[in-house]
Design an enzyme around this catalytic site. Structure first.
Site, PDB file in Angstrom:
ATOM      1  N   CYS A   1      25.655   4.262  -4.998  1.00  0.00           N
ATOM      2  CA  CYS A   1      26.702   3.242  -5.110  1.00  0.00           C
ATOM      3  C   CYS A   1      27.789   3.611  -6.117  1.00  0.00           C
ATOM      4  O   CYS A   1      28.954   3.250  -5.936  1.00  0.00           O
ATOM      5  CB  CYS A   1      26.074   1.899  -5.493  1.00  0.00           C
ATOM      6  SG  CYS A   1      25.040   1.192  -4.191  1.00  0.00           S
TER       7      CYS A   1
ATOM      8  N   ASP B   1      -5.022   3.264  -4.437  1.00  0.00           N
ATOM      9  CA  ASP B   1      -5.843   2.449  -3.553  1.00  0.00           C
ATOM     10  C   ASP B   1      -7.165   3.169  -3.292  1.00  0.00           C
ATOM     11  O   ASP B   1      -7.334   4.328  -3.645  1.00  0.00           O
ATOM     12  CB  ASP B   1      -5.104   2.121  -2.255  1.00  0.00           C
ATOM     13  CG  ASP B   1      -4.680   3.357  -1.479  1.00  0.00           C
ATOM     14  OD1 ASP B   1      -5.282   4.417  -1.678  1.00  0.00           O
ATOM     15  OD2 ASP B   1      -3.744   3.241  -0.670  1.00  0.00           O
ATOM     16  N   SER B   2      -8.086   2.477  -2.671  1.00  0.00           N
ATOM     17  CA  SER B   2      -9.444   3.020  -2.533  1.00  0.00           C
ATOM     18  C   SER B   2      -9.573   4.034  -1.409  1.00  0.00           C
ATOM     19  O   SER B   2     -10.558   4.763  -1.343  1.00  0.00           O
ATOM     20  CB  SER B   2     -10.428   1.876  -2.281  1.00  0.00           C
ATOM     21  OG  SER B   2     -10.173   1.283  -1.013  1.00  0.00           O
ATOM     22  N   GLY B   3      -8.606   4.081  -0.511  1.00  0.00           N
ATOM     23  CA  GLY B   3      -8.658   4.995   0.621  1.00  0.00           C
ATOM     24  C   GLY B   3      -9.215   4.382   1.886  1.00  0.00           C
ATOM     25  O   GLY B   3      -9.061   4.937   2.972  1.00  0.00           O
ATOM     26  N   GLY B   4      -9.847   3.227   1.759  1.00  0.00           N
ATOM     27  CA  GLY B   4     -10.492   2.611   2.916  1.00  0.00           C
ATOM     28  C   GLY B   4      -9.541   2.256   4.042  1.00  0.00           C
ATOM     29  O   GLY B   4      -9.824   2.506   5.219  1.00  0.00           O
TER      30      GLY B   4
ATOM     31  N   GLN C   1     -11.056 -10.588   0.373  1.00  0.00           N
ATOM     32  CA  GLN C   1     -10.920 -10.586   1.826  1.00  0.00           C
ATOM     33  C   GLN C   1     -11.318 -11.957   2.377  1.00  0.00           C
ATOM     34  O   GLN C   1     -11.551 -12.885   1.625  1.00  0.00           O
ATOM     35  CB  GLN C   1     -11.763  -9.459   2.439  1.00  0.00           C
ATOM     36  CG  GLN C   1     -11.256  -8.053   2.135  1.00  0.00           C
ATOM     37  CD  GLN C   1      -9.951  -7.717   2.852  1.00  0.00           C
ATOM     38  OE1 GLN C   1      -9.486  -8.458   3.732  1.00  0.00           O
ATOM     39  NE2 GLN C   1      -9.346  -6.587   2.491  1.00  0.00           N
TER      40      GLN C   1
ATOM     41  N   HIS D   1      18.864   4.197  -3.572  1.00  0.00           N
ATOM     42  CA  HIS D   1      19.481   2.868  -3.617  1.00  0.00           C
ATOM     43  C   HIS D   1      18.448   1.775  -3.349  1.00  0.00           C
ATOM     44  O   HIS D   1      18.394   0.770  -4.081  1.00  0.00           O
ATOM     45  CB  HIS D   1      20.612   2.740  -2.598  1.00  0.00           C
ATOM     46  CG  HIS D   1      21.041   1.311  -2.426  1.00  0.00           C
ATOM     47  ND1 HIS D   1      21.854   0.657  -3.336  1.00  0.00           N
ATOM     48  CD2 HIS D   1      20.708   0.376  -1.493  1.00  0.00           C
ATOM     49  CE1 HIS D   1      22.018  -0.598  -2.963  1.00  0.00           C
ATOM     50  NE2 HIS D   1      21.332  -0.795  -1.851  1.00  0.00           N
TER      51      HIS D   1
ATOM     52  N   CYS E   1      25.806  -2.236  -8.172  1.00  0.00           N
ATOM     53  CA  CYS E   1      24.579  -1.433  -8.240  1.00  0.00           C
ATOM     54  C   CYS E   1      24.876  -0.141  -8.989  1.00  0.00           C
ATOM     55  O   CYS E   1      25.895   0.508  -8.741  1.00  0.00           O
ATOM     56  CB  CYS E   1      24.054  -1.134  -6.836  1.00  0.00           C
ATOM     57  SG  CYS E   1      22.579  -0.079  -6.816  1.00  0.00           S
TER      58      CYS E   1
ATOM     59  N   ASP F   1       3.231  -3.736  -3.509  1.00  0.00           N
ATOM     60  CA  ASP F   1       3.568  -2.362  -3.113  1.00  0.00           C
ATOM     61  C   ASP F   1       3.924  -2.376  -1.642  1.00  0.00           C
ATOM     62  O   ASP F   1       3.433  -3.213  -0.878  1.00  0.00           O
ATOM     63  CB  ASP F   1       2.391  -1.411  -3.336  1.00  0.00           C
ATOM     64  CG  ASP F   1       1.389  -1.488  -2.188  1.00  0.00           C
ATOM     65  OD1 ASP F   1       1.445  -0.627  -1.294  1.00  0.00           O
ATOM     66  OD2 ASP F   1       0.564  -2.434  -2.168  1.00  0.00           O
TER      67      ASP F   1
END
Length: 361
Positions: free
Chosen positions: A309, A92-95, A189, A335, A304, A266
């Site tokens: 598991c 990410d840009s850090g903003g 935005q 998990h 799983c 994310d």
């Protein structure tokens, strides 16, 4: 080296499944990116993240520029080598972190001035500097610097913020070093205002980014309003470019967003929840700290394949978490990340088969 490309293999209504090809390998979409904020996914070996099925992970520009520094990571061979991850990395840009973590943050046309939350040192994060940092890190996918519009915002405040993001996006694009297999995404935005979101898309499409992210959601507006925005924003975006919904990771949110045409996600939810003793399962969430699991001989999920598991019972996980043994958060996180990758795999399969996939409890 492969060129950066996005190939859509299947559609189901608005949902898409496909493959993003990058310099560091392929990303199956829809994709969930584990968050490796400071160069590590919390409580996980890099090799373990691979075993969960993840194709890509996320790194954080703000944290890495402060510790150990982008220059040091570049000297040590780049972020991929530094953390022993040879698949794609999005940074990410850090903003967002600057604006949320720094108490003395000032936003101007030039960029964002702030003091480090670690030692108080003063920095100026501009679109050019953010892009340079991500270049030094060796990011597969670089994000343009944006101002994350807070919620709620008036129309006028959201409009001013959106136009600033557009100007920063143009500067970020000019600073981006184009290389085969690498990409830069612009960030849409406009808060919850359709007119502003549409204008943001029109402005950013002129930059011809390799992909587009939708920012400013999951900031307190609630799922209903978020879905209302997602009902129209993907329709404005180019059909042949990846769409990334930033910071969204609740399973029900992912399902709803994929059905509206989103390709990438994310979130810290699976890792943070795991460290706090909460497991995601196809039957619902499990708070393993609850005393009812003290004598439970069953695994979290029978089908799983994660180590938590296949090797341990809920009773054992309950014990580890209650005594604060570090192995507890490790197994719970493993998990949860496996659950999220399995969820994305099921979604991709259902899209391919042309079936509804609203199967989250």
């Amino acid at each position: 080296m492969s060129k950066f490309s996005f190939t859509i293999h299947s559609h189901y209504k608005k949902a898409r499944s496909g493959v993003i090809t990058t310099a560091h390998g392929e990303i199956r979409t829809p994709a969930f990116m584990p968050v490796g904020t400071r160069g590590a996914v919390k409580a996980m070996l890099t090799e373990a993240v691979v075993e969960t099925g993840a194709d890509i992970l996320l790194g954080n520009t703000y944290h890495l520029m402060l510790q150990p520094s982008a220059e040091r990571i570049a000297y040590l061979g780049g972020l991929h080598k530094f953390m022993n991850w040879d698949k794609p990395i999005l940074t990410d840009s850090g903003g967002f972190q600057v604006m949320s973590l720094s108490k003395l943050c000032k936003i101007t046309e030039e960029g964002v001035s702030f003091r480090s939350h670690i030692n108080g040192n003063k920095y100026m994060l501009t679109p050019e500097y953010s892009t340079e940092i991500q270049y030094l890190l060796g990011s597969t996918i670089t994000m343009a610097l944006d101002e994350c519009t807070p919620y709620p915002s008036t129309f006028e405040k959201a409009k001013t913020s959106m136009h600033l993001t557009t100007r920063w996006a143009n500067r970020s694009r000019d600073a981006f070093v184009k290389r085969e297999g690498y990409a830069q995404f612009g960030i849409i935005q406009g808060s919850v205002y359709k007119e502003l979101r549409e204008q943001s898309v029109k402005d950013l499409v002129k930059c011809d980014f390799e992909g587009y992210a939708i920012g400013g959601l999951a900031v307190g507006e609630g799922q209903e309003l978020m879905f209302r925005v997602l009902d129209y924003v993907p329709d404005f975006l180019p059909q042949n470019k990846p769409r990334y919904l930033m910071g969204v990771g609740k399973p029900s949110d992912i399902i709803g967003a994929v059905s509206r045409g989103i390709d990438m996600f994310d979130c810290v939810i699976p890792t943070r929840s795991g460290r706090n003793g909460q497991a995601f399962t196809k039957y619902g969430t499990v708070n393993i700290r609850n005393s009812k699991y003290a004598d439970d001989k069953e695994p979290l999920e029978h089908d799983c394949k994660c180590p938590a598991c296949t090797n341990y019972t809920k009773a054992y996980l309950h014990h580890l978490v209650r005594i604060r043994e570090i192995l507890g958060p490790m197994l719970m996180t493993w998990h949860n990340l496996t659950y999220f990758q399995n969820l994305m795999s099921r979604i991709r399969t259902y899209i391919k088969l042309g079936k509804d996939f609203d199967f989250v409890h």
